[in-house]
Design a protein around this motif. Sequence first.
Motif, PDB file in Angstrom:
ATOM      1  N   THR A   1       1.052  -1.078  -0.025  1.00  0.00           N
ATOM      2  CA  THR A   1      -0.187  -0.008  -0.071  1.00  0.00           C
ATOM      3  C   THR A   1       0.871   1.075  -0.031  1.00  0.00           C
ATOM      4  O   THR A   1       0.495   2.286  -0.743  1.00  0.00           O
ATOM      5  CB  THR A   1      -0.952   0.076   1.080  1.00  0.00           C
ATOM      6  OG1 THR A   1      -1.651  -1.165   1.277  1.00  0.00           O
ATOM      7  CG2 THR A   1      -1.707   1.243   1.123  1.00  0.00           C
TER       8      THR A   1
ATOM      9  N   LYS B   1       2.088   1.887  -3.430  1.00  0.00           N
ATOM     10  CA  LYS B   1       1.046   2.560  -4.385  1.00  0.00           C
ATOM     11  C   LYS B   1       0.847   3.764  -3.932  1.00  0.00           C
ATOM     12  O   LYS B   1       0.649   4.807  -4.799  1.00  0.00           O
ATOM     13  CB  LYS B   1      -0.314   1.588  -4.139  1.00  0.00           C
ATOM     14  CG  LYS B   1      -0.116   0.345  -4.451  1.00  0.00           C
ATOM     15  CD  LYS B   1      -1.498  -0.458  -4.285  1.00  0.00           C
ATOM     16  CE  LYS B   1      -1.327  -1.877  -4.960  1.00  0.00           C
ATOM     17  NZ  LYS B   1      -2.520  -2.608  -4.626  1.00  0.00           N
ATOM     18  N   THR B   2       0.877   4.156  -2.647  1.00  0.00           N
ATOM     19  CA  THR B   2       0.611   5.754  -2.203  1.00  0.00           C
ATOM     20  C   THR B   2       1.712   6.544  -2.799  1.00  0.00           C
ATOM     21  O   THR B   2       1.675   7.550  -3.146  1.00  0.00           O
ATOM     22  CB  THR B   2       0.817   5.806  -0.632  1.00  0.00           C
ATOM     23  OG1 THR B   2      -0.403   4.830  -0.284  1.00  0.00           O
ATOM     24  CG2 THR B   2       0.284   7.098  -0.265  1.00  0.00           C
TER      25      THR B   2
ATOM     26  N   ARG C   1       3.482   6.101  -5.428  1.00  0.00           N
ATOM     27  CA  ARG C   1       3.278   6.478  -6.936  1.00  0.00           C
ATOM     28  C   ARG C   1       2.263   7.338  -7.128  1.00  0.00           C
ATOM     29  O   ARG C   1       2.177   8.007  -7.941  1.00  0.00           O
ATOM     30  CB  ARG C   1       2.828   4.899  -7.517  1.00  0.00           C
ATOM     31  CG  ARG C   1       4.083   4.002  -7.779  1.00  0.00           C
ATOM     32  CD  ARG C   1       3.655   2.866  -8.736  1.00  0.00           C
ATOM     33  NE  ARG C   1       4.814   1.920  -9.069  1.00  0.00           N
ATOM     34  CZ  ARG C   1       4.854   0.843  -8.259  1.00  0.00           C
ATOM     35  NH1 ARG C   1       3.798   0.483  -7.419  1.00  0.00           N
ATOM     36  NH2 ARG C   1       5.851  -0.078  -8.616  1.00  0.00           N
ATOM     37  N   ALA C   2       1.255   7.224  -6.391  1.00  0.00           N
ATOM     38  CA  ALA C   2       0.194   8.197  -6.475  1.00  0.00           C
ATOM     39  C   ALA C   2       0.333   9.719  -6.321  1.00  0.00           C
ATOM     40  O   ALA C   2      -0.093  10.664  -6.864  1.00  0.00           O
ATOM     41  CB  ALA C   2      -1.388   7.789  -5.888  1.00  0.00           C
ATOM     42  N   LYS C   3       1.381   9.755  -5.421  1.00  0.00           N
ATOM     43  CA  LYS C   3       1.896  11.295  -5.162  1.00  0.00           C
ATOM     44  C   LYS C   3       2.976  11.772  -6.070  1.00  0.00           C
ATOM     45  O   LYS C   3       3.441  12.949  -5.998  1.00  0.00           O
ATOM     46  CB  LYS C   3       2.742  11.183  -3.704  1.00  0.00           C
ATOM     47  CG  LYS C   3       1.563  11.004  -2.728  1.00  0.00           C
ATOM     48  CD  LYS C   3       2.466  11.103  -1.288  1.00  0.00           C
ATOM     49  CE  LYS C   3       1.284  10.902  -0.074  1.00  0.00           C
ATOM     50  NZ  LYS C   3       1.926  10.986   1.232  1.00  0.00           N
ATOM     51  N   GLY C   4       3.373  10.682  -7.251  1.00  0.00           N
ATOM     52  CA  GLY C   4       4.149  11.202  -8.237  1.00  0.00           C
ATOM     53  C   GLY C   4       5.538  10.790  -8.009  1.00  0.00           C
ATOM     54  O   GLY C   4       6.317  11.578  -8.643  1.00  0.00           O
TER      55      GLY C   4
ATOM     56  N   SER D   1      10.242   6.439 -10.183  1.00  0.00           N
ATOM     57  CA  SER D   1      10.744   5.002 -10.221  1.00  0.00           C
ATOM     58  C   SER D   1      11.867   4.773  -9.304  1.00  0.00           C
ATOM     59  O   SER D   1      11.957   3.806  -8.582  1.00  0.00           O
ATOM     60  CB  SER D   1      10.678   4.340 -11.664  1.00  0.00           C
ATOM     61  OG  SER D   1       9.471   4.429 -12.144  1.00  0.00           O
TER      62      SER D   1
END
Length: 322
Positions: free
Chosen positions: A216, A219-220, A222-225, A228
Amino acid sequence: MAWYVARRVGWAFVVAFIIVSVTFALLQVSPDPGLAQAKFQATQSGGDAQSAAAAYRQRRGLDQPVWQRYANYVGNVATGHWGWSDTRSQPVTAALLDAYPYTLMYSVPSVILSTVLGMAIGLYSATHQYTKSDYAATLFAFFGISIPNFWFGIVLLLVFSVTLGWFPILFDPNLSTFSIANIRQLVLPVVVLTTGAIATQMRYGRAESLEYVGATFVKTARAKGASSRRITYRHIFRAALVPLSTILVGDVLALLVSSSVLVEVVFGIPGLGRLVFDAIEQQDTALVLGTTFIFVAIGVIGNLLQDLAYTVLDPRIDFSDR
């Protein structure tokens, strides 16, 4: 955490003491080749075998009570008096000091290469799961784990030394440690030892990293930008490093120690592995014991470093009840 570290260090000494005691017990029930040789020589020269055996026991202190022999044995181990090597005509500690630099010459680069490359490939394989590079890394890992080190070393010698002439066939112990010629003759042993160790580290690294790839908090991020690279190194690798630390040091050391015997025999390196092989073959009990203590010390220290690394990498863990 200081109390936890102190107890771990104390347990390391307890484990070492138990191993030394078990070694003494095994010595008491195993046949003594020196005693058999003394009887044989007395018989061959027409002397009394029983008198020769009694003289041998008196000379080696074997006529003393068991508790006294045990006290002397533990005292000698603690003070570094590990006996006399009959086959090498020198103290056991001197034989070990002569041999260990040759083992360090190829084992240190192997540890560094296998740790860095194994972790990096495992992390890359986890973040690129089911791609061609992942399959290639998995194939390399199975190759490194499955192939016998002694057979791989012989193949490399036949191809790169005998056929192509790129590397020397025989190891020359008289070369300077940091000379180009010495580095050339260490290339093949390092490759053989690293291949097996790097495969093990890669599999561990991939398995642990995969647990956090879909987590989780990843994923958080990644959602914040987050980039990689930041996700890979700051979130996945950092989280996977804690469980990896519990297996990294001990497993690498155990693998290198067990593999060093075969590698040194194949390449003719006069290191600790070759020393223990010759000692077993020639039934030099004192030398076998000395090399055993070295390998035991490496294992105990490796496991101790694992426990200490665990406390450093994850200070959130409460060690008060451990």
